[in-house]
Structures are given as structure tokens and as C-alpha cells.
Design a protein around this motif. Sequence first.
Motif, PDB file in Angstrom:
ATOM      1  N   ILE A   1      16.125  -5.200  -1.905  1.00 19.24           N
ATOM      2  CA  ILE A   1      14.969  -4.660  -2.634  1.00 19.24           C
ATOM      3  C   ILE A   1      14.635  -5.557  -3.812  1.00 19.24           C
ATOM      4  N   ARG A   2      13.359  -5.857  -3.988  1.00 23.38           N
ATOM      5  CA  ARG A   2      12.940  -6.671  -5.136  1.00 23.38           C
ATOM      6  C   ARG A   2      11.906  -5.889  -5.948  1.00 23.38           C
ATOM      7  N   THR A   3      12.062  -5.966  -7.281  1.00 19.38           N
ATOM      8  CA  THR A   3      11.169  -5.219  -8.170  1.00 19.38           C
ATOM      9  C   THR A   3      10.233  -6.157  -8.914  1.00 19.38           C
ATOM     10  N   TYR A   4       8.977  -5.801  -8.947  1.00 17.73           N
ATOM     11  CA  TYR A   4       7.989  -6.490  -9.780  1.00 17.73           C
ATOM     12  C   TYR A   4       7.506  -5.466 -10.805  1.00 17.73           C
ATOM     13  N   GLY A   5       6.919  -5.953 -11.938  1.00 15.75           N
ATOM     14  CA  GLY A   5       6.252  -5.018 -12.854  1.00 15.75           C
ATOM     15  C   GLY A   5       7.130  -4.437 -13.933  1.00 15.75           C
ATOM     16  N   CYS A   6       6.815  -3.199 -14.308  1.00 20.05           N
ATOM     17  CA  CYS A   6       7.366  -2.645 -15.552  1.00 20.05           C
ATOM     18  C   CYS A   6       8.635  -1.803 -15.343  1.00 20.05           C
ATOM     19  N   GLN A   7       9.068  -1.183 -16.444  1.00 20.71           N
ATOM     20  CA  GLN A   7      10.292  -0.375 -16.424  1.00 20.71           C
ATOM     21  C   GLN A   7      10.195   0.825 -15.485  1.00 20.71           C
ATOM     22  N   MET A   8       8.969   1.353 -15.283  1.00 27.66           N
ATOM     23  CA  MET A   8       8.832   2.490 -14.337  1.00 27.66           C
ATOM     24  C   MET A   8       9.252   2.029 -12.940  1.00 27.66           C
ATOM     25  N   ASN A   9       8.826   0.812 -12.596  1.00 26.76           N
ATOM     26  CA  ASN A   9       9.201   0.294 -11.286  1.00 26.76           C
ATOM     27  C   ASN A   9      10.702   0.028 -11.220  1.00 26.76           C
ATOM     28  N   GLU A  10      11.278  -0.441 -12.331  1.00 27.78           N
ATOM     29  CA  GLU A  10      12.733  -0.684 -12.326  1.00 27.78           C
ATOM     30  C   GLU A  10      13.470   0.610 -12.054  1.00 27.78           C
ATOM     31  N   LEU A  11      13.029   1.677 -12.712  1.00 28.84           N
ATOM     32  CA  LEU A  11      13.698   2.968 -12.511  1.00 28.84           C
ATOM     33  C   LEU A  11      13.460   3.475 -11.085  1.00 28.84           C
ATOM     34  N   ASP A  12      12.231   3.344 -10.582  1.00 24.89           N
ATOM     35  CA  ASP A  12      11.949   3.779  -9.202  1.00 24.89           C
ATOM     36  C   ASP A  12      12.839   3.014  -8.222  1.00 24.89           C
ATOM     37  N   THR A  13      13.045   1.728  -8.486  1.00 26.03           N
ATOM     38  CA  THR A  13      13.930   0.937  -7.621  1.00 26.03           C
ATOM     39  C   THR A  13      15.345   1.515  -7.651  1.00 26.03           C
ATOM     40  N   GLU A  14      15.831   1.845  -8.857  1.00 26.81           N
ATOM     41  CA  GLU A  14      17.196   2.397  -8.964  1.00 26.81           C
ATOM     42  C   GLU A  14      17.312   3.705  -8.171  1.00 26.81           C
ATOM     43  N   ILE A  15      16.230   4.495  -8.183  1.00 34.64           N
ATOM     44  CA  ILE A  15      16.256   5.752  -7.425  1.00 34.64           C
ATOM     45  C   ILE A  15      16.268   5.452  -5.915  1.00 34.64           C
ATOM     46  N   MET A  16      15.469   4.472  -5.500  1.00 31.11           N
ATOM     47  CA  MET A  16      15.447   4.128  -4.066  1.00 31.11           C
ATOM     48  C   MET A  16      16.802   3.579  -3.609  1.00 31.11           C
TER      49      MET A  16
ATOM     50  N   ASP B   1      -3.996  -9.792 -11.764  1.00 30.55           N
ATOM     51  CA  ASP B   1      -4.163 -10.487 -10.499  1.00 30.55           C
ATOM     52  C   ASP B   1      -2.904 -11.281 -10.129  1.00 30.55           C
ATOM     53  N   LEU B   2      -2.301 -11.929 -11.143  1.00 26.95           N
ATOM     54  CA  LEU B   2      -1.138 -12.770 -10.875  1.00 26.95           C
ATOM     55  C   LEU B   2      -0.001 -11.958 -10.266  1.00 26.95           C
ATOM     56  N   ALA B   3       0.174 -10.715 -10.769  1.00 27.13           N
ATOM     57  CA  ALA B   3       1.246  -9.857 -10.275  1.00 27.13           C
ATOM     58  C   ALA B   3       1.049  -9.597  -8.786  1.00 27.13           C
ATOM     59  N   GLU B   4      -0.185  -9.356  -8.371  1.00 24.09           N
ATOM     60  CA  GLU B   4      -0.457  -9.093  -6.954  1.00 24.09           C
ATOM     61  C   GLU B   4      -0.299 -10.350  -6.123  1.00 24.09           C
ATOM     62  N   ARG B   5      -0.772 -11.469  -6.686  1.00 29.47           N
ATOM     63  CA  ARG B   5      -0.711 -12.707  -5.895  1.00 29.47           C
ATOM     64  C   ARG B   5       0.732 -13.101  -5.595  1.00 29.47           C
ATOM     65  N   LYS B   6       1.631 -12.828  -6.567  1.00 32.10           N
ATOM     66  CA  LYS B   6       3.055 -13.156  -6.347  1.00 32.10           C
ATOM     67  C   LYS B   6       3.566 -12.431  -5.095  1.00 32.10           C
ATOM     68  N   VAL B   7       3.248 -11.134  -4.993  1.00 33.22           N
ATOM     69  CA  VAL B   7       3.748 -10.345  -3.867  1.00 33.22           C
ATOM     70  C   VAL B   7       3.070 -10.767  -2.572  1.00 33.22           C
ATOM     71  N   MET B   8       1.749 -10.987  -2.617  1.00 34.30           N
ATOM     72  CA  MET B   8       1.041 -11.355  -1.391  1.00 34.30           C
ATOM     73  C   MET B   8       1.579 -12.688  -0.854  1.00 34.30           C
ATOM     74  N   GLY B   9       1.869 -13.610  -1.779  1.00 32.17           N
ATOM     75  CA  GLY B   9       2.423 -14.895  -1.371  1.00 32.17           C
ATOM     76  C   GLY B   9       3.766 -14.696  -0.689  1.00 32.17           C
ATOM     77  N   LYS B  10       4.570 -13.876  -1.300  1.00 34.11           N
ATOM     78  CA  LYS B  10       5.917 -13.583  -0.780  1.00 34.11           C
ATOM     79  C   LYS B  10       5.822 -12.993   0.631  1.00 34.11           C
ATOM     80  N   LEU B  11       4.918 -12.026   0.791  1.00 32.51           N
ATOM     81  CA  LEU B  11       4.816 -11.342   2.078  1.00 32.51           C
ATOM     82  C   LEU B  11       4.219 -12.246   3.150  1.00 32.51           C
ATOM     83  N   GLY B  12       3.372 -13.167   2.719  1.00 30.45           N
ATOM     84  CA  GLY B  12       2.841 -14.129   3.677  1.00 30.45           C
ATOM     85  C   GLY B  12       3.986 -14.934   4.274  1.00 30.45           C
ATOM     86  N   VAL B  13       4.893 -15.373   3.414  1.00 29.87           N
ATOM     87  CA  VAL B  13       6.041 -16.157   3.866  1.00 29.87           C
ATOM     88  C   VAL B  13       6.900 -15.344   4.831  1.00 29.87           C
ATOM     89  N   LEU B  14       6.974 -14.033   4.590  1.00 27.07           N
ATOM     90  CA  LEU B  14       7.834 -13.190   5.431  1.00 27.07           C
ATOM     91  C   LEU B  14       7.283 -12.992   6.838  1.00 27.07           C
TER      92      LEU B  14
END
Length: 438
Positions: free
Chosen positions: A12-27, A57-70
Motif C-alpha cells: 500500500i502506498r499513501t499520497y496526500g495528507c494526514q487523513m490519508n495516512e490514518l486511512d492507510t493505517e486503518i486499511m 494537479d501534481l498530486a494526481e499526475r504522480k499517481v496517474m504516472g505510477k498506474l500507467g507504469v503498472l
Amino acid sequence: MLKQKDPKTFFIRTYGCQMNELDTEIMIGQLEKKGLQRVHTEEEGDILIYNTCSIRDLAERKVMGKLGVLGRAKTRNKIIGITGCMAMAKKETLFKKMPHLDFVLGTNNLSNLESVLDEVLHTGKQTAMLDKKYEEDLDYLLAKRESKVKAHVSIIRGCDKYCTYCVVPYTRGREVSRHYNDIVEEVKQLVDGGYKEITVLGQNVNSYGKDQKDWNVLFHDLLEKIDQTGIERVRFLTSHPVDITKNLMEAIRDLPSLCEFVHFPMQAGNNRILRKMHRIYTMEEYLEKVEMLKEIVPNVALGTDMIVGFPTETDEEFEDTYKNMELVDYHVAFLYSFSPRKGTPAMRFRDDIPEEVKQERLHRLMDLHKRAGNNHRTQLIDQTVEVLFEGRTSNGMLKGRTRCWKKAIAHGPDSLIGQIANVKVESFLHETLIGSLT
Ligand code: SAM
Ligand code: SF4
Ligand code: F3S
């Protein structure tokens, strides 16, 4: 290529803020409870989850780039899922863009993680679960935390403020407070588990309780209850200036656990721009509150977020931002240039400030902030600060944070990791205070 039918591991990889970090810990807690093992590289993972961010925009582009590679053959047999704010912003359209994606899970559907996985495994079909308005059945206690010293605790989800530039109200939904008994119970468990510091989290923590009038518990009341659990340090993130009350300022002065640091995001220092941002305060009101806070808590340190290059921002209006940022003298500042976001009202304004002007304004604020930071750190030399040590630096020194969120390092024994100790500041390097234990 056929997808995994019997996954054993997840990445699992987390992008963004502390809310996402906590959501990741729950997942992570949910998946481990299901018997899956967490791995730290994509190669080893049978399931790959990306907990995404949409804020710029940059935050989204990072993920889209990553998923393209996948999309490459090597990962085609893996189960791939997107969670977080981009899942909410782009919804099922993500499947069209990425045929190899298996599931999309919304920010208020975390408790459906198991069922979405089961659905994908049984049907082999792309599955989206995005519909919940609020997560009433989410088990926060499952959170598998990386740190043994400090923890995030969610107290309110969503945002009702609708600043014109911001996607969060659309990706996180309406404000819903979590019951104070559940919050206090979680903090007590953390205290029993040896945790020393918590950060209570929400997009706007000081709206706490306003959506649940019959509880009669507002943010400062909640902080008082949390203080009584015996936790040593409490921080909160983030606040909207409009909801910072005198009661809260007095709580910071009076509650021993509450750290003297307030994130007080100004965003812009000019009234016309603030109005266009729908920030619902004027600069005069903002500065009046800052003054009141500094009076009630003289040793308070303030933080801010700033956006430069908002549509139609003139040079003079930017100078107002510069001047007011200098005046407030922030200890922490997150500085951004405006990024138009689909679905937000600011998308209707023309993004008319050229990129080089945005960058120039951004760099001016960065320089200002660097100077302010050096001044604050210089003022701390020869002073004693209280540090909660969290671990060691690569060269073996103890490292931690002061109550005002400054990084600090000192030589000392392992027994101090996870403990609070006094440090006399002797110098600093970049943003880190260097001192000796007293
Ligand atoms: N609720 C928090 C608040 O109001 O401070 C946090 C909001 S957001 C997660 C963090 C910061 O990102 C905002 O405070 C704002 O400065 C910045 N931000 C949000 N939308 C933006 C956009 N479209 N362009 C540039 N910066 C943005
Ligand atoms: Fe976004 Fe404004 Fe809400 Fe913060 S208060 S999350 S900036 S809409
Ligand atoms: Fe990003 Fe969502 Fe946080 S947009 S900053 S992950 S609330």
C-alpha cells in the motif's frame, strides 16, 4: 493474463495528507485481520493499493504516472485498487483510463475494503464502491500504526467550508463528528499502549460537535476530555480561522497536554482574494484573532498554508499577502501555487496568472519564511525546550520534536526513545535544533 485468485500479500502506498495516512493505517489493520501480509515492494505484493490525493494537479499526475507504469505485463496478474481522494474525484472513469485497475474505493467506504476485494476475487470484474455519505461503521481501533510514540486520531470527517479552490468537500463529503466517547476510549487505549502524543485530525477540527447539537460537546470540550486521559501531548490539525474561538485559545493556555502550536491557515492576505476564495473572513478579522491568541498564549507558534497566483491576483494584492505573512511571523508555512481543480467553483475563473509569476511569488514567500525560521531558531539558542524523542538520525543522534513542532536532535541513550526530555539548544542546522540533554 489471469488475476490472482488467492492473494497472500499486499502493498500500500499513501499520497496526500494526514487523513490519508490514518486511512492507510486503518486499511492495513483490516487487511492484516483478513490474514494478508504487508510487504514493502510492489514486486512482492499480490494486491497493490494506492491511497491517493487530488489536492493539486501534481498530486494526481504522480499517481496517474505510477498506474500507467503498472499496466506492464509484469504486474498484470496483481489486483490493483485506488482509494482516497482521487477515487472520489474521478470515480469509475478511472476504469476507462486504466483497464488493468480492479477496484475503486471511496473515502467513506473504507469499511467495504474486504467486500470490494471479495467481489473482485469472485467475479473478476472491475468494482467500485463510492456511495457512502458517512462511515458510521468504521472501526478506527483496527488502525495499525507505524509509530509506537505518536498517533493520529480522527475526530471529524469531511468539510463544509467550500473554499472555491478546494476539492476536499467533494472528495471527503460533509462534516460528521465522531462520538466523543469513542474518541476518548481510543486515546485511553493509546495511553495504555505507551503512546505519548496524539494529533486529533479533521479538515476542520474546530467545527467539532457543531453537527451534533444534542451532544453539547464542542472542540474545546473534547480537548478537555482528552486531556483527562493522561496523554502527555495533544496537537490538532487543521483549523479554519473562522472557527478558532476564544474558548479554544484558553484551552491551549490551560490544558497541560495541549501543545502551543496552532495551524491558522491564512491562504491569502488580501480581502478581495479572500472573498473570491470564499474564506469567509476579512484580513482585519483574521489579524484580530491572531492578536487575541498571542495575548492569551504568549509563547504560541503559528502555522499557515498560503496559495499564490489565485486567478486575477494582482502584484499589489500579492504584496498584501507578503506583508501580512511577514506581520504574523509564522513558524510553519506550507506554500502553494494555485492549481485549478475540476469540479470546484474556481475552475470557472480563468487561471490567468502566468506560471513564471506564480513561481516568482512562491519563491518570495519561501525566502521570507526561511528568514523567519532562522530568526525563530536563533532566538531559541541557550533556551531549554521539551522534546519527545521518536528515534535516531542516520548518524546516531536522538531525534524528536518540541511542543511547537520544531525538529530537535541531541546525543543520548536508547532509553529516551519514546520519552520526553529537556534539551538545551546550542545551534541549528537547516530546520533542526541541535542541543544537549539537561
Ligand atoms: N482543511 C485544511 C485547511 O483549510 O487548512 C487543509 C486543506 S488542504 C488538504 C491543504 C492546503 O492545500 C490548503 O490549505 C490550501 O492551501 C492548499 N490547496 C487546496 N486546494 C488547492 C489548489 N487548488 N491549489 C493550490 N493549493 C491548494
Ligand atoms: Fe478545503 Fe477550505 Fe475545507 Fe480546508 S476549509 S478542506 S481549504 S474547503
Ligand atoms: Fe489530498 Fe484528500 Fe488530503 S485531496 S490533501 S488526500 S483530504
